[in-house]
Design a protein around this motif. Structure first.
Motif, short mmCIF file in Angstrom:
data_model
loop_
_atom_site.label_atom_id
_atom_site.label_comp_id
_atom_site.label_asym_id
_atom_site.label_seq_id
_atom_site.Cartn_x
_atom_site.Cartn_y
_atom_site.Cartn_z
N GLU A 1 -23.08 -37.22 -4.12
CA GLU A 1 -22.03 -37.39 -3.66
C GLU A 1 -20.51 -37.17 -4.71
O GLU A 1 -19.60 -37.02 -4.86
N GLN A 2 -20.64 -38.99 -4.45
CA GLN A 2 -19.98 -39.73 -5.41
C GLN A 2 -19.46 -39.04 -6.93
O GLN A 2 -18.74 -38.96 -7.32
N ARG B 1 -18.07 -35.98 -7.12
CA ARG B 1 -16.96 -36.09 -6.80
C ARG B 1 -16.09 -36.12 -8.07
O ARG B 1 -14.97 -35.16 -8.88
N GLU C 1 -13.70 -33.94 -10.91
CA GLU C 1 -12.15 -34.19 -11.14
C GLU C 1 -12.09 -34.26 -12.15
O GLU C 1 -10.90 -33.73 -12.71
#
Length: 124
Positions: A109-110, A113, A117
């Motif tokens: 998830e990190q 993300r 971005e």
């Protein structure tokens, strides 16, 4: 499909990141700072995920970041750092143009993300 260059001397780390990005992005790998610069020049990826610590003398992460920024200042580069690395390293990478950081150990998830971005910062 957007292309991401993953530069890390650890095969395990490259594979872990590639597995996270599979199906969403085309992934090109480099196992050293020198190869990262070569692949960057050849592929011109949308994003570079670059390990800060690579055992190649002047081709370690911060020097590679400098070289990439000299070649293409608008490139989105995310530095991969260990939690134990000093704030001074993060500050230097930010000053040189890094757009983000992924801390080891990381989770899917990190990574997604931060990648999403930063890929959004670059034109298609």
């Amino acid at each position: 499909m957007r292309t991401i260059l993953v530069a890390d001397d650890s095969l395990f780390m490259r594979k872990a990141i590639k597995d996270i990005l599979a199906g969403r992005y085309a992934v090109v790998e480099a196992d050293s700072g020198r190869k990262c610069v070569e692949e960057f020049s050849r592929v011109r990826p949308d994003l570079v995920l670059l390990d800060v610590v690579m055992p190649e003398g002047d081709e370690e992460g911060i020097r590679v970041l400098e070289r990439i920024m000299a070649l293409a200042p608008s490139t989105a580069v995310v530095m991969i750092t260990a939690l134990a690395q000093q704030k001074a390293v993060v500050a230097e990478c930010t000053r040189l143009g890094a757009k983000g950081f992924i801390s080891k150990p990381f989770n899917a998830e990190q990574v997604l993300r931060v990648v999403e971005e930063c890929v959004g910062m670059t034109p298609p």
